[in-house]
Design a protein around this motif. Structure first.
Motif, PDB file in Angstrom:
ATOM      1  N   GLY A  66       0.803  -1.212   0.000  1.00  0.00           N
ATOM      2  CA  GLY A  66       0.000   0.000   0.000  1.00  0.00           C
ATOM      3  C   GLY A  66       0.832   1.257   0.000  1.00  0.00           C
ATOM      4  O   GLY A  66       2.035   1.229   0.214  1.00  0.00           O
ATOM      5  N   PRO A  67       0.158   2.388  -0.249  1.00  0.00           N
ATOM      6  CA  PRO A  67       0.864   3.668  -0.248  1.00  0.00           C
ATOM      7  C   PRO A  67       1.274   4.046   1.163  1.00  0.00           C
ATOM      8  O   PRO A  67       0.646   3.641   2.139  1.00  0.00           O
ATOM      9  CB  PRO A  67      -0.177   4.637  -0.819  1.00  0.00           C
ATOM     10  CG  PRO A  67      -1.491   4.000  -0.527  1.00  0.00           C
ATOM     11  CD  PRO A  67      -1.253   2.511  -0.547  1.00  0.00           C
ATOM     12  N   PHE A  68       2.331   4.821   1.273  1.00  0.00           N
ATOM     13  CA  PHE A  68       2.852   5.215   2.572  1.00  0.00           C
ATOM     14  C   PHE A  68       1.954   6.236   3.257  1.00  0.00           C
ATOM     15  O   PHE A  68       1.679   6.152   4.438  1.00  0.00           O
ATOM     16  CB  PHE A  68       4.265   5.772   2.424  1.00  0.00           C
ATOM     17  CG  PHE A  68       4.860   6.274   3.708  1.00  0.00           C
ATOM     18  CD1 PHE A  68       5.168   5.412   4.733  1.00  0.00           C
ATOM     19  CD2 PHE A  68       5.088   7.615   3.886  1.00  0.00           C
ATOM     20  CE1 PHE A  68       5.700   5.864   5.915  1.00  0.00           C
ATOM     21  CE2 PHE A  68       5.628   8.088   5.069  1.00  0.00           C
ATOM     22  CZ  PHE A  68       5.934   7.207   6.086  1.00  0.00           C
ATOM     23  N   ILE A  69       1.503   7.209   2.495  1.00  0.00           N
ATOM     24  CA  ILE A  69       0.729   8.301   3.072  1.00  0.00           C
ATOM     25  C   ILE A  69      -0.759   8.035   2.875  1.00  0.00           C
ATOM     26  O   ILE A  69      -1.204   7.710   1.786  1.00  0.00           O
ATOM     27  CB  ILE A  69       1.114   9.641   2.411  1.00  0.00           C
ATOM     28  CG1 ILE A  69       2.590   9.924   2.653  1.00  0.00           C
ATOM     29  CG2 ILE A  69       0.249  10.775   2.917  1.00  0.00           C
ATOM     30  CD1 ILE A  69       3.110  11.136   1.918  1.00  0.00           C
ATOM     31  N   GLU A  70      -1.521   8.185   3.935  1.00  0.00           N
ATOM     32  CA  GLU A  70      -2.967   8.027   3.854  1.00  0.00           C
ATOM     33  C   GLU A  70      -3.584   9.396   3.599  1.00  0.00           C
ATOM     34  O   GLU A  70      -3.552  10.263   4.453  1.00  0.00           O
ATOM     35  CB  GLU A  70      -3.497   7.446   5.161  1.00  0.00           C
ATOM     36  CG  GLU A  70      -2.880   6.111   5.511  1.00  0.00           C
ATOM     37  CD  GLU A  70      -3.882   4.998   5.461  1.00  0.00           C
ATOM     38  OE1 GLU A  70      -5.077   5.279   5.327  1.00  0.00           O
ATOM     39  OE2 GLU A  70      -3.447   3.850   5.567  1.00  0.00           O
ATOM     40  N   THR A  71      -4.101   9.596   2.405  1.00  0.00           N
ATOM     41  CA  THR A  71      -4.744  10.858   2.051  1.00  0.00           C
ATOM     42  C   THR A  71      -5.978  10.560   1.224  1.00  0.00           C
ATOM     43  O   THR A  71      -6.137   9.453   0.696  1.00  0.00           O
ATOM     44  CB  THR A  71      -3.806  11.762   1.224  1.00  0.00           C
ATOM     45  OG1 THR A  71      -3.517  11.112  -0.006  1.00  0.00           O
ATOM     46  CG2 THR A  71      -2.527  12.079   1.963  1.00  0.00           C
ATOM     47  N   LYS A  72      -6.832  11.554   1.094  1.00  0.00           N
ATOM     48  CA  LYS A  72      -8.012  11.399   0.253  1.00  0.00           C
ATOM     49  C   LYS A  72      -7.616  11.339  -1.220  1.00  0.00           C
ATOM     50  O   LYS A  72      -8.181  10.598  -1.997  1.00  0.00           O
ATOM     51  CB  LYS A  72      -8.968  12.552   0.503  1.00  0.00           C
ATOM     52  CG  LYS A  72     -10.224  12.482  -0.329  1.00  0.00           C
ATOM     53  CD  LYS A  72     -11.131  13.647  -0.063  1.00  0.00           C
ATOM     54  CE  LYS A  72     -12.325  13.587  -1.005  1.00  0.00           C
ATOM     55  NZ  LYS A  72     -13.163  14.752  -0.906  1.00  0.00           N
ATOM     56  N   GLU A  73      -6.620  12.147  -1.588  1.00  0.00           N
ATOM     57  CA  GLU A  73      -6.184  12.196  -2.984  1.00  0.00           C
ATOM     58  C   GLU A  73      -4.888  11.421  -3.144  1.00  0.00           C
ATOM     59  O   GLU A  73      -3.984  11.537  -2.323  1.00  0.00           O
ATOM     60  CB  GLU A  73      -5.987  13.653  -3.420  1.00  0.00           C
ATOM     61  CG  GLU A  73      -7.291  14.420  -3.419  1.00  0.00           C
ATOM     62  CD  GLU A  73      -7.119  15.893  -3.661  1.00  0.00           C
ATOM     63  OE1 GLU A  73      -6.044  16.429  -3.324  1.00  0.00           O
ATOM     64  OE2 GLU A  73      -8.059  16.504  -4.178  1.00  0.00           O
ATOM     65  N   GLN A  74      -4.839  10.589  -4.173  1.00  0.00           N
ATOM     66  CA  GLN A  74      -3.665   9.775  -4.434  1.00  0.00           C
ATOM     67  C   GLN A  74      -3.051  10.176  -5.761  1.00  0.00           C
ATOM     68  O   GLN A  74      -3.717  10.697  -6.640  1.00  0.00           O
ATOM     69  CB  GLN A  74      -4.035   8.277  -4.490  1.00  0.00           C
ATOM     70  CG  GLN A  74      -4.602   7.710  -3.224  1.00  0.00           C
ATOM     71  CD  GLN A  74      -6.106   7.887  -3.143  1.00  0.00           C
ATOM     72  OE1 GLN A  74      -6.785   8.043  -4.137  1.00  0.00           O
ATOM     73  NE2 GLN A  74      -6.634   7.887  -1.938  1.00  0.00           N
ATOM     74  N   LEU A  75      -1.748   9.869  -5.886  1.00  0.00           N
ATOM     75  CA  LEU A  75      -1.058  10.107  -7.151  1.00  0.00           C
ATOM     76  C   LEU A  75      -1.683   9.193  -8.195  1.00  0.00           C
ATOM     77  O   LEU A  75      -1.664   7.976  -8.070  1.00  0.00           O
ATOM     78  CB  LEU A  75       0.438   9.831  -6.996  1.00  0.00           C
ATOM     79  CG  LEU A  75       1.304  10.075  -8.226  1.00  0.00           C
ATOM     80  CD1 LEU A  75       1.213  11.527  -8.667  1.00  0.00           C
ATOM     81  CD2 LEU A  75       2.750   9.700  -7.931  1.00  0.00           C
ATOM     82  N   ALA A  76      -2.269   9.797  -9.211  1.00  0.00           N
ATOM     83  CA  ALA A  76      -3.011   9.042 -10.214  1.00  0.00           C
ATOM     84  C   ALA A  76      -2.305   8.968 -11.554  1.00  0.00           C
ATOM     85  O   ALA A  76      -2.593   8.095 -12.363  1.00  0.00           O
ATOM     86  CB  ALA A  76      -4.397   9.668 -10.405  1.00  0.00           C
ATOM     87  N   GLY A  77      -1.388   9.894 -11.796  1.00  0.00           N
ATOM     88  CA  GLY A  77      -0.685   9.917 -13.068  1.00  0.00           C
ATOM     89  C   GLY A  77       0.285  11.069 -13.105  1.00  0.00           C
ATOM     90  O   GLY A  77       0.427  11.818 -12.139  1.00  0.00           O
ATOM     91  N   TYR A  78       0.952  11.205 -14.233  1.00  0.00           N
ATOM     92  CA  TYR A  78       1.954  12.258 -14.353  1.00  0.00           C
ATOM     93  C   TYR A  78       2.189  12.605 -15.811  1.00  0.00           C
ATOM     94  O   TYR A  78       1.890  11.829 -16.710  1.00  0.00           O
ATOM     95  CB  TYR A  78       3.281  11.833 -13.711  1.00  0.00           C
ATOM     96  CG  TYR A  78       3.940  10.698 -14.457  1.00  0.00           C
ATOM     97  CD1 TYR A  78       4.891  10.940 -15.444  1.00  0.00           C
ATOM     98  CD2 TYR A  78       3.569   9.380 -14.230  1.00  0.00           C
ATOM     99  CE1 TYR A  78       5.468   9.916 -16.161  1.00  0.00           C
ATOM    100  CE2 TYR A  78       4.139   8.342 -14.945  1.00  0.00           C
ATOM    101  CZ  TYR A  78       5.081   8.607 -15.908  1.00  0.00           C
ATOM    102  OH  TYR A  78       5.646   7.587 -16.627  1.00  0.00           O
TER     103      TYR A  78
END
Length: 118
Positions: free
Chosen positions: A69-81
């Motif tokens: 899983g991702p390290f940081i728990e946030t509402k918004e996740q890195l989705a692309g670049y």
């Protein structure tokens, strides 16, 4: 100079859209990508798999830790670049503002390859 545009959004938001709305967003991203390419600014980019597929690696005390899983728990996740070429930060910010993600998430803009500030 190259810039990285990191697109953050709420993953659940996509699933709340109707099929026609999803199609409209995909067309908006295709048009944006086309505009970057036509301007000679596009250097690369992609969407990313779900954050649920992320694996986080950290070395602490000489031992490698691998976490699902991702390290940081946030509402918004890195989705692309996108990796773009722009003459300066102002131009990169203008491209970021045109990206569809700016209207439903957040775009973080960073210069690529610049040395850290003292």
């Amino acid at each position: 100079m190259q810039y990285l545009l990191m697109l953050y959004s709420d993953e659940a938001g996509w699933h709340r859209l109707t099929a026609p709305e999803q199609k409209q967003w995909m067309a908006a991203y295709q048009a944006y990508t086309g505009a970057l390419a036509s301007a000679g600014a596009l250097r690369g980019g992609s969407h990313l798999a779900s954050p649920r597929t992320a694996v986080t690696v950290r070395v602490a005390g000489g031992r490698t830790q691998v976490l699902d899983g991702p390290f940081i728990e946030t509402k918004e996740q890195l989705a692309g670049y996108f990796i773009i070429e722009a003459p300066d930060l102002d131009d990169a910010l203008a491209w970021a503002a045109r990206c569809p993600a700016a209207s439903h998430g957040v775009i973080e803009v960073r210069a690529i390859g610049t040395p850290p500030s003292p």
